[in-house]
Design a protein around this motif. Structure first.
Motif, PDB file in Angstrom:
ATOM      1  N   LEU A   1      12.978   5.226  -5.564  1.00 50.08           N
ATOM      2  CA  LEU A   1      12.024   5.679  -4.557  1.00 50.08           C
ATOM      3  C   LEU A   1      12.719   5.927  -3.227  1.00 50.08           C
ATOM      4  CD1 LEU A   1       9.003   3.321  -5.301  1.00 50.08           C
ATOM      5  CD2 LEU A   1       9.301   5.711  -5.992  1.00 50.08           C
ATOM      6  N   LYS A   2      12.398   7.045  -2.631  1.00 54.54           N
ATOM      7  CA  LYS A   2      12.910   7.389  -1.304  1.00 54.54           C
ATOM      8  C   LYS A   2      11.878   7.045  -0.237  1.00 54.54           C
ATOM      9  CE  LYS A   2      16.427   9.366  -3.261  1.00 54.54           C
ATOM     10  NZ  LYS A   2      16.979   8.400  -4.165  1.00 54.54           N
ATOM     11  N   ARG A   3      10.613   7.011  -0.666  1.00 58.27           N
ATOM     12  CA  ARG A   3       9.500   6.732   0.242  1.00 58.27           C
ATOM     13  C   ARG A   3       8.429   5.959  -0.516  1.00 58.27           C
ATOM     14  NH1 ARG A   3       6.801   8.891   4.718  1.00 58.27           N
ATOM     15  NH2 ARG A   3       4.545   8.601   4.621  1.00 58.27           N
ATOM     16  N   LEU A   4       8.001   4.868   0.090  1.00 59.61           N
ATOM     17  CA  LEU A   4       6.879   4.091  -0.427  1.00 59.61           C
ATOM     18  C   LEU A   4       5.880   4.013   0.714  1.00 59.61           C
ATOM     19  CD1 LEU A   4       5.917   2.516  -2.884  1.00 59.61           C
ATOM     20  CD2 LEU A   4       7.083   0.531  -1.978  1.00 59.61           C
ATOM     21  N   GLN A   5       4.640   4.378   0.460  1.00 57.55           N
ATOM     22  CA  GLN A   5       3.660   4.423   1.541  1.00 57.55           C
ATOM     23  C   GLN A   5       2.423   3.596   1.210  1.00 57.55           C
ATOM     24  OE1 GLN A   5       3.237   8.706   1.540  1.00 57.55           O
ATOM     25  NE2 GLN A   5       1.198   8.559   0.613  1.00 57.55           N
ATOM     26  N   ILE A   6       1.651   3.328   2.250  1.00 56.11           N
ATOM     27  CA  ILE A   6       0.402   2.592   2.123  1.00 56.11           C
ATOM     28  C   ILE A   6      -0.529   3.099   3.221  1.00 56.11           C
ATOM     29  CG2 ILE A   6       1.192   0.681   3.573  1.00 56.11           C
ATOM     30  CD1 ILE A   6      -0.406  -1.236   1.815  1.00 56.11           C
ATOM     31  N   THR A   7      -1.813   3.197   2.911  1.00 56.94           N
ATOM     32  CA  THR A   7      -2.798   3.512   3.941  1.00 56.94           C
ATOM     33  C   THR A   7      -3.622   2.261   4.196  1.00 56.94           C
ATOM     34  OG1 THR A   7      -4.319   4.390   2.277  1.00 56.94           O
ATOM     35  CG2 THR A   7      -2.927   5.981   3.434  1.00 56.94           C
ATOM     36  N   VAL A   8      -3.887   1.996   5.465  1.00 58.57           N
ATOM     37  CA  VAL A   8      -4.597   0.784   5.864  1.00 58.57           C
ATOM     38  C   VAL A   8      -5.693   1.164   6.847  1.00 58.57           C
ATOM     39  CG1 VAL A   8      -4.375  -1.459   6.997  1.00 58.57           C
ATOM     40  CG2 VAL A   8      -2.503  -0.596   5.583  1.00 58.57           C
TER      41      VAL A   8
ATOM     42  N   LYS B   1     -10.453  10.148  10.203  1.00 57.41           N
ATOM     43  CA  LYS B   1     -11.575  10.309   9.266  1.00 57.41           C
ATOM     44  C   LYS B   1     -11.093  10.422   7.820  1.00 57.41           C
ATOM     45  CE  LYS B   1     -14.371  12.625  12.771  1.00 57.41           C
ATOM     46  NZ  LYS B   1     -14.725  11.442  13.448  1.00 57.41           N
ATOM     47  N   TYR B   2     -10.098   9.625   7.467  1.00 54.37           N
ATOM     48  CA  TYR B   2      -9.434   9.689   6.166  1.00 54.37           C
ATOM     49  C   TYR B   2     -10.185   8.958   5.053  1.00 54.37           C
ATOM     50  CZ  TYR B   2      -5.861   8.844   2.607  1.00 54.37           C
ATOM     51  OH  TYR B   2      -5.175   8.777   1.433  1.00 54.37           O
ATOM     52  N   GLY B   3     -10.689   7.783   5.332  1.00 47.07           N
ATOM     53  CA  GLY B   3     -11.281   6.938   4.295  1.00 47.07           C
ATOM     54  C   GLY B   3     -12.581   7.489   3.751  1.00 47.07           C
ATOM     55  N   PRO B   4     -12.988   6.993   2.585  1.00 43.30           N
ATOM     56  CA  PRO B   4     -14.235   7.467   1.979  1.00 43.30           C
ATOM     57  C   PRO B   4     -15.455   7.167   2.854  1.00 43.30           C
ATOM     58  CG  PRO B   4     -13.339   5.611   0.746  1.00 43.30           C
ATOM     59  CD  PRO B   4     -12.324   5.991   1.771  1.00 43.30           C
ATOM     60  N   GLU B   5     -15.317   6.220   3.765  1.00 38.89           N
ATOM     61  CA  GLU B   5     -16.391   5.887   4.692  1.00 38.89           C
ATOM     62  C   GLU B   5     -16.283   6.686   5.994  1.00 38.89           C
ATOM     63  OE1 GLU B   5     -13.044   3.174   5.980  1.00 38.89           O
ATOM     64  OE2 GLU B   5     -13.583   4.428   4.302  1.00 38.89           O
ATOM     65  N   GLY B   6     -15.243   7.526   6.088  1.00 39.27           N
ATOM     66  CA  GLY B   6     -15.049   8.355   7.267  1.00 39.27           C
ATOM     67  C   GLY B   6     -14.257   7.683   8.375  1.00 39.27           C
ATOM     68  N   ALA B   7     -13.672   6.518   8.094  1.00 39.71           N
ATOM     69  CA  ALA B   7     -12.922   5.776   9.106  1.00 39.71           C
ATOM     70  C   ALA B   7     -11.492   6.313   9.226  1.00 39.71           C
ATOM     71  CB  ALA B   7     -12.878   4.291   8.747  1.00 39.71           C
ATOM     72  N   ASP B   8     -10.883   6.004  10.354  1.00 44.83           N
ATOM     73  CA  ASP B   8      -9.468   6.316  10.558  1.00 44.83           C
ATOM     74  C   ASP B   8      -8.625   5.295   9.799  1.00 44.83           C
ATOM     75  OD1 ASP B   8     -10.403   8.227  12.293  1.00 44.83           O
ATOM     76  OD2 ASP B   8      -9.767   7.173  14.115  1.00 44.83           O
ATOM     77  N   TYR B   9      -7.470   5.747   9.328  1.00 48.66           N
ATOM     78  CA  TYR B   9      -6.533   4.883   8.604  1.00 48.66           C
ATOM     79  C   TYR B   9      -5.146   5.060   9.179  1.00 48.66           C
ATOM     80  CZ  TYR B   9      -9.576   3.386   4.800  1.00 48.66           C
ATOM     81  OH  TYR B   9     -10.557   2.782   4.069  1.00 48.66           O
ATOM     82  N   PHE B  10      -4.364   3.994   9.127  1.00 47.05           N
ATOM     83  CA  PHE B  10      -2.948   4.088   9.462  1.00 47.05           C
ATOM     84  C   PHE B  10      -2.192   4.547   8.224  1.00 47.05           C
ATOM     85  CE2 PHE B  10      -4.192   0.514  12.329  1.00 47.05           C
ATOM     86  CZ  PHE B  10      -3.966   1.172  13.536  1.00 47.05           C
ATOM     87  N   MET B  11      -1.285   5.481   8.405  1.00 42.22           N
ATOM     88  CA  MET B  11      -0.321   5.816   7.365  1.00 42.22           C
ATOM     89  C   MET B  11       0.915   5.013   7.703  1.00 42.22           C
ATOM     90  SD  MET B  11       0.908   7.181   4.682  1.00 42.22           S
ATOM     91  CE  MET B  11      -0.235   8.429   4.133  1.00 42.22           C
ATOM     92  N   MET B  12       1.353   4.211   6.738  1.00 40.49           N
ATOM     93  CA  MET B  12       2.531   3.364   6.923  1.00 40.49           C
ATOM     94  C   MET B  12       3.502   3.672   5.796  1.00 40.49           C
ATOM     95  SD  MET B  12       0.564  -0.154   7.998  1.00 40.49           S
ATOM     96  CE  MET B  12       1.984  -0.959   8.757  1.00 40.49           C
ATOM     97  N   ALA B  13       4.775   3.548   6.068  1.00 38.85           N
ATOM     98  CA  ALA B  13       5.786   3.848   5.063  1.00 38.85           C
ATOM     99  C   ALA B  13       6.930   2.852   5.124  1.00 38.85           C
ATOM    100  CB  ALA B  13       6.322   5.276   5.248  1.00 38.85           C
ATOM    101  N   ARG B  14       7.596   2.753   4.007  1.00 35.65           N
ATOM    102  CA  ARG B  14       8.787   1.910   3.863  1.00 35.65           C
ATOM    103  C   ARG B  14       9.856   2.762   3.186  1.00 35.65           C
ATOM    104  NH1 ARG B  14       9.122  -3.784   0.433  1.00 35.65           N
ATOM    105  NH2 ARG B  14      11.371  -3.753   0.251  1.00 35.65           N
ATOM    106  N   PHE B  15      11.071   2.687   3.719  1.00 35.95           N
ATOM    107  CA  PHE B  15      12.178   3.463   3.180  1.00 35.95           C
ATOM    108  C   PHE B  15      13.286   2.509   2.766  1.00 35.95           C
ATOM    109  CE2 PHE B  15       9.902   5.966   6.317  1.00 35.95           C
ATOM    110  CZ  PHE B  15       9.602   7.113   5.593  1.00 35.95           C
ATOM    111  N   PRO B  16      13.906   2.739   1.612  1.00 38.92           N
ATOM    112  CA  PRO B  16      14.905   1.778   1.117  1.00 38.92           C
ATOM    113  C   PRO B  16      16.131   1.659   2.001  1.00 38.92           C
ATOM    114  CG  PRO B  16      14.849   3.741  -0.267  1.00 38.92           C
ATOM    115  CD  PRO B  16      13.709   3.859   0.709  1.00 38.92           C
ATOM    116  N   ASP B  17      16.437   2.676   2.772  1.00 40.10           N
ATOM    117  CA  ASP B  17      17.654   2.632   3.585  1.00 40.10           C
ATOM    118  C   ASP B  17      17.399   2.117   5.004  1.00 40.10           C
ATOM    119  OD1 ASP B  17      16.144   4.836   4.197  1.00 40.10           O
ATOM    120  OD2 ASP B  17      17.801   6.264   4.205  1.00 40.10           O
ATOM    121  N   GLU B  18      16.205   1.597   5.261  1.00 45.73           N
ATOM    122  CA  GLU B  18      15.907   1.052   6.599  1.00 45.73           C
ATOM    123  C   GLU B  18      15.696  -0.429   6.541  1.00 45.73           C
ATOM    124  OE1 GLU B  18      12.662   3.126   8.428  1.00 45.73           O
ATOM    125  OE2 GLU B  18      13.740   5.011   8.412  1.00 45.73           O
TER     126      GLU B  18
END
Length: 161
Positions: A113-120, A144-161
């Motif tokens: 994996l070069k990128r692993l992400q999570i939305t919160v 307005k990303y979530g199914p309820e229309g709420a804002d979400y953080f896009m977060m990521a993890r990279f193996p080389d960081e």
């Protein structure tokens, strides 16, 4: 995948392959209970139908599901991590973080994996802190990303960081 078979386990908890019976038996915490109840008519089917079984695990303690977690591959080198907590997750925070870190480390290596992400959810501070403990870093806000229309953080993890 060797995550379950080859790792020594602490006696207070156990990691096993996911079964729908784990989800059915899970006692959701208040945040998730309200989230799923207000958005989905049948949250069990919604969650279960979106899983990749080979990438999904349950952490159990004293015969009860603590959390269900896994990874959803998108394309080569990119995947998304997710977790559904139960009311018992607060009793095993260190174990959950250690197991999830080990899982993510293995998935990054095994699947290159070069990128692993999570939305919160912007409103779920506990989930945000948990994601940070797994070395995810905030990239931005999905309006307005979530199914309820709420804002979400896009977060990521990279193996080389």
């Amino acid at each position: 995948m060797t995550f379950i078979q080859d790792r020594p386990r602490n006696m207070s908890h156990q990691i096993m392959g996911y079964r729908k019976s784990h989800l059915v038996a899970m006692e959701l915490n208040d945040y998730e209970k309200n989230y799923y109840a207000n958005i989905f008519d049948d949250y069990l089917t919604y969650i279960d139908s979106g899983l990749f079984e080979d990438f999904t695990h349950t952490m159990m303690a004293n015969g009860k599901p603590v959390c269900i977690f896994g990874m959803r591959p998108y394309w080569f080198g990119v995947a998304e991590f997710w977790l559904v907590p139960s009311v018992y997750i607060s009793k095993y925070p260190i174990a959950v973080v250690k197991e999830c870190r080990a899982y993510l480390d293995e998935m990054i290596k095994e699947y290159d994996l070069k990128r692993l992400q999570i939305t919160v959810s912007y409103h779920n501070n506990t989930a945000y802190k948990f994601a940070k403990s797994l070395y995810f870093k905030k990239e931005g806000v999905l309006k307005k990303y979530g199914p309820e229309g709420a804002d979400y953080f896009m977060m990521a993890r990279f193996p080389d960081e």
